[in-house]
Design an enzyme around this catalytic site. Structure first.
Site, mmCIF file in Angstrom:
data_model
loop_
_atom_site.group_PDB
_atom_site.id
_atom_site.type_symbol
_atom_site.label_atom_id
_atom_site.label_comp_id
_atom_site.label_asym_id
_atom_site.label_seq_id
_atom_site.Cartn_x
_atom_site.Cartn_y
_atom_site.Cartn_z
ATOM 1 N N HIS A 1 2.484 2.944 3.880
ATOM 2 C CA HIS A 1 1.621 2.189 2.975
ATOM 3 C C HIS A 1 1.072 3.150 1.909
ATOM 4 C CE1 HIS A 1 -1.766 -0.045 1.381
ATOM 5 N NE2 HIS A 1 -1.146 -1.132 1.807
ATOM 6 N N GLY B 1 -5.277 -4.463 -4.271
ATOM 7 C CA GLY B 1 -6.736 -4.549 -4.226
ATOM 8 C C GLY B 1 -7.383 -4.574 -5.602
ATOM 9 N N SER C 1 -2.381 -7.975 -4.229
ATOM 10 C CA SER C 1 -3.204 -9.098 -4.702
ATOM 11 C C SER C 1 -2.517 -10.455 -4.561
ATOM 12 C CB SER C 1 -3.663 -8.870 -6.148
ATOM 13 O OG SER C 1 -4.444 -7.691 -6.234
ATOM 14 N N ASN D 1 -2.341 -7.539 6.415
ATOM 15 C CA ASN D 1 -2.722 -6.141 6.604
ATOM 16 C C ASN D 1 -4.243 -6.075 6.486
ATOM 17 O OD1 ASN D 1 -3.155 -3.409 6.549
ATOM 18 N ND2 ASN D 1 -2.180 -3.057 4.558
HETATM 19 P P1 PGA Z 1 -4.125 -6.576 -1.358
HETATM 20 O O1 PGA Z 1 -3.472 -5.457 -0.417
HETATM 21 O O2 PGA Z 1 -3.502 -7.886 -1.002
HETATM 22 O O3 PGA Z 1 -5.597 -6.517 -1.045
HETATM 23 O O4 PGA Z 1 -3.824 -6.185 -2.785
HETATM 24 C C1 PGA Z 1 -2.103 -5.489 -0.104
HETATM 25 C C2 PGA Z 1 -1.741 -4.274 0.714
HETATM 26 O O5 PGA Z 1 -2.247 -3.170 0.436
HETATM 27 O O6 PGA Z 1 -0.962 -4.370 1.678
#
Ligand code: PGA
Length: 250
Positions: A93, A171, A212, A10
């Protein structure tokens, strides 16, 4: 029930045509067509056309409009996304739910619009930190699923994928422990098994983990029996780290 693994990128509102080129080149050698891992890239819609030529991975969109067409300035329809090469679309999302105030009802309408237009919806669900801390995780997830069940029919679930993304892990560098994620995935699968509409597909539906995920934690997360893949944000913007996650899954 043996399920295949789906590793989905994503990119959110990131990336450019040079990332399209470097990711396409990296995936050419990284994807083993005999493995049980499928790979999906969800770039910004304007980059979809940059993925030209033969590829061993699927394309998806990050959002769609719940209407088929019409006066909805700035929006993209399921048919437009399909025509641009998408097989999948993310629905609900947490950033759409929180920043763009998409309610579970709107998310459900998008899910229906996707599936009835021949796009595979990846329904994103997840609890916030306060929900986790107050013990409301299962209730929140059940409500997000219930909203879809309210307007769907069994056929709508045939091609669906679920992504469990604890909002506090997106994130932030914080990952759910593999045990915590497994427990929640198991709950989601048993919840779907308990509903007449989804009892049939519950054993086979892919449930991805997101939040993450990176090369260092992917293998352990993916080894859990109810974790069937990953929805990868930050680590999908670097071909090397994304390829390492694919390798961890194979
Ligand atoms: P991330 O995002 O891997 O940066 O935590 C995952 C997502 O929001 O799909």
């Amino acid at each position: 029930m043996s399920r295949t693994t789906l590793i989905a990128a994503n990119w959110k509102m990131n990336g450019d045509i040079s990332l399209v080129a470097s990711m396409s080149a990296a995936l050419k050698t990284a994807i083993n067509p005999n493995s049980r891992t499928q790979v999906l890239i969800c770039p910004p819609a304007t980059l979809l056309a940059g993925f030209t030529g033969d590829r061993k991975f699927a394309l998806g969109a990050q959002n769609l409009n719940e209407q088929a067409s019409g006066a909805y300035t700035g929006e993209l329809s399921a048919a437009m996304l399909k025509a641009s090469g998408c097989d999948y679309v993310l629905v609900g999302h947490s950033e759409r739910r929180e920043i763009y105030l998409e309610t579970s009802h709107i998310v459900s309408k998008k899910f229906i619009q996707a599936t009835r237009s021949g796009l595979r919806p990846i329904l994103c669900v997840g609890e916030k930190l306060a929900d986790r801390e107050s013990g409301a995780t299962k209730q929140v997830l059940a409500e997000q699923i219930d909203a879809v069940l309210e307007i769907s029919e069994p056929a709508d679930w045939q091609t669906a994928v679920i992504a469990y993304e604890p909002v506090w892990a997106i994130g932030t560098g914080k990952t759910a422990t593999p045990e915590m994620a497994q427990e929640t995935h198991e709950f989601l699968r048993s919840y779907l098994a308990s509903k007449a509409q989804t009892a049939n597909i519950a054993p086979s539906i892919q449930i991805l983990y997101g939040g993450s995920m990176k090369a260092a934690n992917a293998a352990e997360l993916l080894s859990q029996s109810d974790i069937d893949g990953g929805l990868v944000g930050g680590a999908s913007l670097d071909p090397e780290s994304f390829v390492a996650i694919i390798a961890a899954s194979q």
